[in-house]
Design a protein around this motif. Sequence first.
Motif, short mmCIF file in Angstrom:
data_model
loop_
_atom_site.label_atom_id
_atom_site.label_comp_id
_atom_site.label_asym_id
_atom_site.label_seq_id
_atom_site.Cartn_x
_atom_site.Cartn_y
_atom_site.Cartn_z
N GLN A 74 9.56 -8.64 27.08
CA GLN A 74 10.38 -8.20 28.22
C GLN A 74 9.82 -6.95 28.90
O GLN A 74 10.19 -6.65 30.02
N GLU A 75 8.97 -6.20 28.20
CA GLU A 75 8.51 -4.92 28.75
C GLU A 75 7.01 -4.78 28.60
O GLU A 75 6.40 -5.48 27.79
N ILE B 233 4.70 -6.05 33.24
CA ILE B 233 6.04 -6.30 33.77
C ILE B 233 6.42 -5.22 34.79
O ILE B 233 6.95 -5.52 35.86
N SER B 234 6.11 -3.97 34.46
CA SER B 234 6.51 -2.91 35.39
C SER B 234 5.72 -3.00 36.70
O SER B 234 6.24 -2.67 37.76
N GLU C 127 7.23 -6.16 38.66
CA GLU C 127 8.56 -5.92 39.24
C GLU C 127 8.44 -5.23 40.60
O GLU C 127 9.31 -5.37 41.45
N LYS D 172 10.13 -13.53 28.21
CA LYS D 172 10.05 -13.46 29.67
C LYS D 172 9.15 -14.61 30.13
O LYS D 172 8.03 -14.75 29.65
#
Length: 158
Positions: free
Chosen positions: A53-54, A58-59, A62, A137
């Motif tokens: 999820q992280e 991912i950052s 997003e 994810k």
Amino acid sequence: MKTLVHTDQATIEEAIRQCQVCSVGMVDTDGTPYVIPMSFGYEENIVYLHSGQEGRSISILEKNPNVCLSFCTDPKIVFQHPQVACSYSAHSKSVIGWGRVVFEEDYDEKLKALNLIMQHYSDKTFEFNRPAVLNVKIWKVELQKVTCKEFGTSPHKN
Ligand SMILES: Cc1cc2nc3c(=O)[nH]c(=O)nc-3n(C[C@H](O)[C@H](O)[C@H](O)COP(=O)(O)OP(=O)(O)OC[C@H]3O[C@@H](n4cnc5c(N)ncnc54)[C@H](O)[C@@H]3O)c2cc1C
């Protein structure tokens, strides 16, 4: 040696299916490029990826979901003259695709994606438990543009 350009969808899909790894390129908001190797599944012009999820990817995604995907079949070294360095080449098909990552939230679609990823690597069927599916994810990338080239064709010797 010749480099062939493939535009036929069936040939492109066959090349993607022969690849083991998808290199996923993305760009952070300050312009810094970031590329990571990932396992993948493929069906009908959509590439399916999965992750935790992280993390850095991912950052970035997003903020900027645009990605460039690169696939390459296992290269086989070929040459026309064994003593001529510039006659050496790697026979391989290479595919580059562009699209946007959409994080899939629907449970059944996530399950489908996980099955497609596993089908890419195994003939077995797998059960996925609900917490694992909820935790993962899933990245879906519909390919907006794709190009395919085959390098190192027509060698005299292998
Ligand atoms: C063959 C192969 C298949 C893989 N398949 C998957 C997959 O299907 N799903 C998945 O989530 N991950 C997969 N990985 C791992 C993936 O490449 C990333 O390491 C992972 O997704 C974590 O990425 P992140 O941006 O969250 O990294 P973070 O954990 O946030 O990374 C922190 C820092 O570690 C460094 N780093 C991260 N990844 C790598 C890397 N691969 N190589 C070198 N340095 C790195 C970078 O400097 C980054 O800034 C695979 C790796 C390989 C080699």
